[in-house]
Design a protein around this motif. Sequence first.
Motif, mmCIF file in Angstrom:
data_model
loop_
_atom_site.group_PDB
_atom_site.id
_atom_site.type_symbol
_atom_site.label_atom_id
_atom_site.label_comp_id
_atom_site.label_asym_id
_atom_site.label_seq_id
_atom_site.Cartn_x
_atom_site.Cartn_y
_atom_site.Cartn_z
ATOM 1 N N TYR A 183 -14.931 8.793 10.957
ATOM 2 C CA TYR A 183 -13.777 8.907 9.923
ATOM 3 C C TYR A 183 -13.269 7.480 9.233
ATOM 4 N N LEU A 184 -13.919 6.420 9.824
ATOM 5 C CA LEU A 184 -13.318 5.249 9.469
ATOM 6 C C LEU A 184 -13.696 4.820 7.838
ATOM 7 N N THR A 185 -14.959 5.352 7.452
ATOM 8 C CA THR A 185 -15.225 5.147 5.969
ATOM 9 C C THR A 185 -14.142 5.871 4.947
ATOM 10 N N GLN A 186 -13.876 7.166 5.459
ATOM 11 C CA GLN A 186 -13.251 7.800 4.690
ATOM 12 C C GLN A 186 -11.607 7.507 4.818
ATOM 13 N N TYR A 187 -11.346 7.113 5.858
ATOM 14 C CA TYR A 187 -9.935 6.396 6.148
ATOM 15 C C TYR A 187 -9.726 5.243 5.051
ATOM 16 N N LYS A 188 -10.660 4.384 5.010
ATOM 17 C CA LYS A 188 -10.780 2.962 4.248
ATOM 18 C C LYS A 188 -10.586 3.355 2.760
ATOM 19 N N LEU A 189 -11.540 4.163 2.078
ATOM 20 C CA LEU A 189 -11.276 4.789 0.865
ATOM 21 C C LEU A 189 -10.054 5.468 0.611
ATOM 22 N N THR A 190 -9.604 6.250 1.533
ATOM 23 C CA THR A 190 -8.224 7.001 0.942
ATOM 24 C C THR A 190 -6.927 6.267 1.213
ATOM 25 N N THR A 191 -6.993 5.227 2.281
ATOM 26 C CA THR A 191 -5.896 4.256 2.157
ATOM 27 C C THR A 191 -5.639 3.404 1.123
ATOM 28 N N ILE B 181 -4.489 5.500 -1.937
ATOM 29 C CA ILE B 181 -3.166 5.974 -1.720
ATOM 30 C C ILE B 181 -2.141 4.742 -1.748
ATOM 31 N N SER B 182 -2.656 3.477 -1.406
ATOM 32 C CA SER B 182 -1.968 2.137 -1.510
ATOM 33 C C SER B 182 -1.880 1.861 -3.196
ATOM 34 N N ILE B 183 -2.707 2.340 -3.908
ATOM 35 C CA ILE B 183 -2.661 1.983 -5.274
ATOM 36 C C ILE B 183 -1.713 2.812 -5.900
ATOM 37 N N LEU B 184 -2.007 4.120 -5.532
ATOM 38 C CA LEU B 184 -0.673 5.272 -5.936
ATOM 39 C C LEU B 184 0.341 4.783 -5.650
ATOM 40 N N PHE B 185 0.744 4.299 -4.471
ATOM 41 C CA PHE B 185 2.204 3.942 -4.038
ATOM 42 C C PHE B 185 2.546 2.774 -5.073
ATOM 43 N N LEU B 186 1.605 2.012 -5.280
ATOM 44 C CA LEU B 186 1.929 0.591 -6.095
ATOM 45 C C LEU B 186 2.332 1.119 -7.650
ATOM 46 N N ALA C 170 3.060 10.503 -0.788
ATOM 47 C CA ALA C 170 3.150 10.328 0.498
ATOM 48 C C ALA C 170 2.998 11.457 1.186
ATOM 49 N N ALA C 171 3.418 12.804 0.571
ATOM 50 C CA ALA C 171 2.908 14.095 1.431
ATOM 51 C C ALA C 171 1.417 14.172 1.522
ATOM 52 N N TYR C 172 0.420 13.811 0.463
ATOM 53 C CA TYR C 172 -0.805 13.824 0.498
ATOM 54 C C TYR C 172 -1.395 13.141 1.562
ATOM 55 N N TYR C 173 -0.812 11.985 1.763
ATOM 56 C CA TYR C 173 -1.419 10.816 2.874
ATOM 57 C C TYR C 173 -1.126 11.558 4.034
ATOM 58 N N ALA C 174 0.125 11.885 4.250
ATOM 59 C CA ALA C 174 0.527 12.599 5.434
ATOM 60 C C ALA C 174 -0.232 13.563 5.799
ATOM 61 N N ILE C 175 -0.609 14.681 5.056
ATOM 62 C CA ILE C 175 -1.397 15.740 5.217
ATOM 63 C C ILE C 175 -3.004 15.275 5.537
ATOM 64 N N PHE C 176 -3.497 14.195 4.767
ATOM 65 C CA PHE C 176 -4.952 13.744 5.238
ATOM 66 C C PHE C 176 -4.647 13.287 6.461
ATOM 67 N N ILE C 177 -3.837 12.307 6.918
ATOM 68 C CA ILE C 177 -3.807 11.777 8.124
ATOM 69 C C ILE C 177 -3.903 12.738 9.275
ATOM 70 N N SER C 178 -2.921 13.929 9.087
ATOM 71 C CA SER C 178 -2.716 14.823 10.021
ATOM 72 C C SER C 178 -3.990 15.754 10.128
ATOM 73 N N ASN C 179 -4.545 16.250 9.226
ATOM 74 C CA ASN C 179 -5.635 17.084 9.188
ATOM 75 C C ASN C 179 -6.873 16.272 9.786
ATOM 76 N N LYS C 180 -7.031 15.039 9.226
ATOM 77 C CA LYS C 180 -8.542 14.348 9.575
ATOM 78 C C LYS C 180 -8.653 13.873 10.970
ATOM 79 N N PHE C 181 -7.336 13.333 11.529
ATOM 80 C CA PHE C 181 -7.203 12.681 12.745
ATOM 81 C C PHE C 181 -6.752 13.356 13.780
ATOM 82 N N HIS C 182 -6.252 14.743 13.541
ATOM 83 C CA HIS C 182 -5.531 15.733 14.521
ATOM 84 C C HIS C 182 -4.516 14.901 15.350
#
Length: 94
Positions: free
Chosen positions: A36-44, A47-52, A81-93
């Motif tokens: 999941y590391l590659t998907q984590y890097k891309l999503t993070t 999301i950091s650009i969206l937060f910017l 923020a909600a999307y990132y929280a849902i992504f993290i909780s679904n992918k990484f349990h």
Amino acid sequence: MIINILMIIFGIVMLIISYYLYKHTNTPFIKIKPEYLTQYKLTTRFISILFLIAGIISLLTIVFNNKTFSIFALLFGSICAAYYAIFISNKFHI
């Protein structure tokens, strides 16, 4: 007046979170399986650009003093923020 101060605080928080996530793209803050590391890097990074963007928009609302623009900035930041929280909780349990 109080809305402007709160929008400044929201914008600064969004910019700080954006900076933190962008700097920690390669060093995850949770234990992640290697598959999941590659998907984590891309999503993070995304999301950091969206937060910017949310931080910049919320700081621009002070200049334009538009309530509709302020609501859009708040909703956009909250949805990101909600999307990132849902992504993290679904992918990484978590």
